[in-house]
Write an enzyme that holds these catalytic residues in place. Sequence first.
Site, PDB file in Angstrom:
ATOM      1  N   ARG A 169     -56.158  -5.929 -55.679  1.00  0.00           N
ATOM      2  CA  ARG A 169     -56.648  -5.471 -56.709  1.00  0.00           C
ATOM      3  C   ARG A 169     -56.097  -4.085 -57.083  1.00  0.00           C
ATOM      4  NH1 ARG A 169     -57.962  -9.663 -55.671  1.00  0.00           N
ATOM      5  NH2 ARG A 169     -59.934 -10.734 -55.215  1.00  0.00           N
ATOM      6  N   SER A 239     -67.969  -9.397 -58.729  1.00  0.00           N
ATOM      7  CA  SER A 239     -67.846  -8.628 -57.457  1.00  0.00           C
ATOM      8  C   SER A 239     -67.760  -7.160 -57.847  1.00  0.00           C
ATOM      9  CB  SER A 239     -66.454  -9.035 -56.654  1.00  0.00           C
ATOM     10  OG  SER A 239     -66.632 -10.427 -56.245  1.00  0.00           O
ATOM     11  N   GLU A 335     -64.727  -1.956 -57.656  1.00  0.00           N
ATOM     12  CA  GLU A 335     -63.858  -2.716 -58.422  1.00  0.00           C
ATOM     13  C   GLU A 335     -63.740  -2.289 -59.952  1.00  0.00           C
ATOM     14  OE1 GLU A 335     -62.758  -6.881 -58.113  1.00  0.00           O
ATOM     15  OE2 GLU A 335     -63.176  -7.022 -56.275  1.00  0.00           O
TER      16      GLU A 335
END
Length: 347
Positions: A169, A239, A335
């Site tokens: 990520r 998410s 995120e």
Amino acid sequence: MNYHFQKNLNMPVSLKPFNTLALEQGCLQFVEVTSVIELKQQLIKAANASLPTLILGGGSNVVFTSDYQGVVIKVATKGIEVSEDAEAFYISVQAGESWHEFVGYCLDNGFHGLENLALIPGTVGAAPIQNIGAYGVEINKYCQKVSYLDLASLESNTLTNSECHFGYRDSIFKNELKNQIAITEVQFRLPKVWQANIEYGPLQHFNLETVTPKQVYDTVCDIRKSKLPDPAVLGNVGSFFKNPIIEASQYIELLKTYSDLVGYAQVDGKIKIAAGWLIDEAGLKGVNKGRAAVHDKQALVLVNLDDAVGEDICQLAHYIMDIVLAKFGIQLDPEPRIIGATGEENL
């Protein structure tokens, strides 16, 4: 170009239609651009007006915490070009293309490899920033080049896969080039000899020798639809937290108390833990703060119950992070990008 202007300083343009959390925040000016030339023109205008500028894709990875005191430019460029050699297909995609629609386009045309990444919201241009991944695949496996526009010099540049510094990520676009560039095009290399990735639990029932790309694609779509709420119905960014990576020694210690804690070994010997499991085990599924809540079916997803603002989401995120840290000794990291009045901020 499509323009949206405020009528007065007390009534900013609503950003609710342009972020998948459907947060009630606004901006001074909003404009969609459909070419790199238009993007340059709008950047020059914003600079001449001394206004902060935010580049927006599909709005699926942002949390607006207040009205943005500047210009929001939505990149809506379209176009897909395909070439090939004996070994692979090379697909160049404009940044404004929908990611999921692009994955479907590849499947329909016999370009295989991205099936595990179906139904991820957002645009193609946003995908390299997060190095999006799901069900055992990250885009860095297939991303060959990323072209971008330097927001200061307005010069174009292209980075190779290795120059993007992809990580979990993570990428150069979240670090050295953070807030300095706008991705304009992404090129993918999809090998003609397809190898299915069915290591993730719900895909493991397939036979590696007989499974088809369409079967993987359909299964991933079914899984995501069953676990993740539709942003059009219940605002969310998918998410919300990264799956934390911890030392093997900490994982072994946690197993003494939580025998069902599943970990995935990394190449460096560390262990990746499911953030959703931690949140669920902490008893936080369904918990709400203000008008934001932890989704009752998927603990990794924070949802907008009704007319939430960014503060609601951030307060809930902080509460979750504090509880998980206290219970497991693991720090969760968000995120999505947190966007304040003049730009990106820390949660």
